[in-house]
Design an enzyme around this catalytic site. Structure first.
Site, PDB file in Angstrom:
ATOM      1  N   GLY A  16       0.728  -1.443   0.067  1.00 21.44           N
ATOM      2  CA  GLY A  16       0.051  -0.041  -0.130  1.00 21.44           C
ATOM      3  C   GLY A  16       0.772   1.191  -0.079  1.00 21.44           C
ATOM      4  N   LEU A  98      -9.219  -8.499 -13.469  1.00 20.72           N
ATOM      5  CA  LEU A  98     -10.700  -7.958 -13.407  1.00 20.72           C
ATOM      6  C   LEU A  98     -11.710  -8.506 -14.502  1.00 20.72           C
ATOM      7  CD1 LEU A  98     -10.131  -4.417 -12.319  1.00 20.72           C
ATOM      8  CD2 LEU A  98     -10.593  -6.264 -11.046  1.00 20.72           C
ATOM      9  N   HIS A 114       0.502   1.410 -13.026  1.00 22.71           N
ATOM     10  CA  HIS A 114       1.330   0.202 -13.452  1.00 22.71           C
ATOM     11  C   HIS A 114       2.897   0.678 -13.635  1.00 22.71           C
ATOM     12  CE1 HIS A 114       2.123  -3.409 -15.612  1.00 22.71           C
ATOM     13  NE2 HIS A 114       2.912  -2.688 -16.574  1.00 22.71           N
ATOM     14  N   GLU A 179       6.067   6.861  -8.850  1.00 23.37           N
ATOM     15  CA  GLU A 179       4.852   6.245  -8.959  1.00 23.37           C
ATOM     16  C   GLU A 179       4.114   7.481  -7.804  1.00 23.37           C
ATOM     17  OE1 GLU A 179       3.934   2.255  -8.446  1.00 23.37           O
ATOM     18  OE2 GLU A 179       5.594   1.807  -9.643  1.00 23.37           O
TER      19      GLU A 179
HETATM   20  C1  GRF Z   1       3.159  -0.811  -7.623  1.00 21.18           C
HETATM   21  O1  GRF Z   1       4.440  -1.063  -8.255  1.00 21.18           O
HETATM   22  C2  GRF Z   1       2.038  -0.385  -8.742  1.00 21.18           C
HETATM   23  O2  GRF Z   1       2.702   0.160  -9.840  1.00 21.18           O
HETATM   24  C3  GRF Z   1       1.851  -2.061  -9.043  1.00 21.18           C
HETATM   25  O3  GRF Z   1       1.981  -2.705  -7.908  1.00 21.18           O
HETATM   26  C4  GRF Z   1       2.843  -2.026  -6.926  1.00 21.18           C
HETATM   27  C5  GRF Z   1       2.063  -1.772  -5.649  1.00 21.18           C
HETATM   28  O4  GRF Z   1       2.817  -1.465  -4.741  1.00 21.18           O
HETATM   29  N1  GRF Z   1       0.420  -1.897  -9.623  1.00 21.18           N
HETATM   30  P1  GRF Z   1       2.411  -0.626  -3.434  1.00 21.18           P
HETATM   31  O5  GRF Z   1       1.257  -1.711  -2.881  1.00 21.18           O
HETATM   32  O6  GRF Z   1       1.489   0.520  -3.809  1.00 21.18           O
HETATM   33  O7  GRF Z   1       3.461  -0.519  -2.484  1.00 21.18           O
END
Ligand code: GRF
EC number: 2.1.2.2
Length: 207
Positions: A16, A98, A114, A179
């Site tokens: 998370g 999904l 992603h 991200e």
């Molecule tokens: C992230 O790298 C996201 O891009 C991918 O899954 C990972 C989740 O990481 N979809 P977190 O749980 O947000 O730390």
């Protein structure tokens, strides 16, 4: 300055960290979203505990309780999202394929992050694959969720360099940092551009 806040739900399966970034962003009165629910298919997801500590409503709907019936699980998830009053959904490390039921129910209102510069490297193990392919630039993408996995319209991207001594872990950490910045920025842009039928264009290049 405070703005009208759209209620959003975050779906997670694990640690998370992106959910944390979104939660922090929503704490800002000028951010156009508030979190009405953090939901996980995994009752042991560390991100659920983190969200609870942040004072948010959390819920686990274990996919294992539904056997192989993906849609039945999604119907339960959908009911919970609707009951919580969510108007948009952020998938943040939600590790479920999904079905058209959920993607259809939330079409144009469900975002995902992603860890690659889509359309390259959809699916898993993106950092390993980027290193194997020898790309010099890698990154992450926020996109709308459609039926095809990691295929929906791109809302925003952040790029990082691939450096000579990178391992998948080092590269992944560099991407993850982006991200955490990209997702709140794109969500803000997305919500302020409503109506959402014409996806916002927002491309970022981050060093
Ligand atoms: C992230 O790298 C996201 O891009 C991918 O899954 C990972 C989740 O990481 N979809 P977190 O749980 O947000 O730390």
């Amino acid at each position: 300055m405070s703005v009208e806040k759209t209620p959003i739900a975050i779906l997670i399966s694990g640690r998370g960290s992106n959910a944390t970034a979104l939660i922090r962003a929503c704490e800002d009165p000028s951010f156009p979203a508030r979190i009405c629910l953090v939901l996980s298919n995994n009752p042991d997801a560390p991100g659920l505990e983190m969200a609870k500590k942040a004072g948010l409503r959390t819920l686990a709907i274990n996919h294992r309780d539904f056997g192989k019936n993906r849609e039945a699980h999604e119907r339960a998830v959908h009911t919970a999202l609707t009951e919580a009053g969510a108007q948009a959904i952020c998938l943040a490390g939600y590790m479920r394929l999904l079905t058209p039921f959920l993607t259809g129910a939330w079409a144009g209102r469900m975002l995902n992050i992603h860890p690659s510069l889509l359309p390259v490297f959809p699916g898993l193990h993106t950092h390993e694959r980027a290193l194997q392919a020898g790309v010099r630039v890698h990154g992450c993408t926020v996109h709308l969720v459609t039926e095809g996995m990691d295929e929906g319209p791109i809302l925003g991207q952040a790029a990082v360099p691939v450096l000579p001594d990178d391992t998948a872990d080092i590269l992944g950490a560099r991407v993850l940092k982006q991200e955490h910045q990209l997702y709140p920025q794109v969500l803000r842009h997305f919500l302020l551009q409503r109506p959402v039928s014409a996806p916002a264009e927002c491309a970022l290049l981050v060093g």
